[in-house]
Scaffold this motif. Structure first.
Motif: not given
Length: 132
Positions: A56-59, A122-126
């Protein structure tokens, strides 16, 4: 004011870095006539995941002080194919709260789907602050 901001934009993007800002303001027409080369910035490329894993790419989109914001996310499988997306208005928030709300939404969506319970997600955040 427009000329001033445009000159600073040119300076920020790397064009005219050795030229004083006052000269840039006076010669904006010359700067605009030059061909502009787009420089690729670093970005995250798709990295293959273990079989069965989901990413999961979140923003969240906000800048600094509390503003009206939107959170977004994209869920992909191990081949990079999009399984789902979300976009949600969350009202007035600051930037850190926005990122945390996006992570929370991704977790809630994964928990709501019964077939995701056994998956490695997998959760990806900046945002290092939100992730920690």
């Amino acid at each position: 004011m427009v000329k001033f901001r445009t000159a600073w934009w040119f300076k920020y993007t790397g064009r005219g870095t050795n030229i004083p800002i006052t000269s840039m303001i006076l010669n904006l027409k010359d700067l605009c006539a030059e061909p502009y080369k787009v420089h690729k910035t670093s970005c995250e490329f798709w990295v293959h995941l273990p079989v069965g894993a989901l990413k999961f790419n979140i923003d969240g989109s906000t800048r600094g002080k509390p503003r009206t914001v939107v959170i977004r996310g994209v869920l992909r499988d191990c081949r990079g194919q999009v399984l789902g997306i979300f976009s949600s208005y969350v009202g007035l928030q600051d930037s850190n709260t926005t990122k945390i709300l996006a992570i929370h939404k991704a977790c809630m969506l994964c928990a709501a789907k019964a077939n995701f319970n056994h998956k490695n997600i997998i959760i990806v955040s900046d945002s290092k602050v939100a992730v920690s």
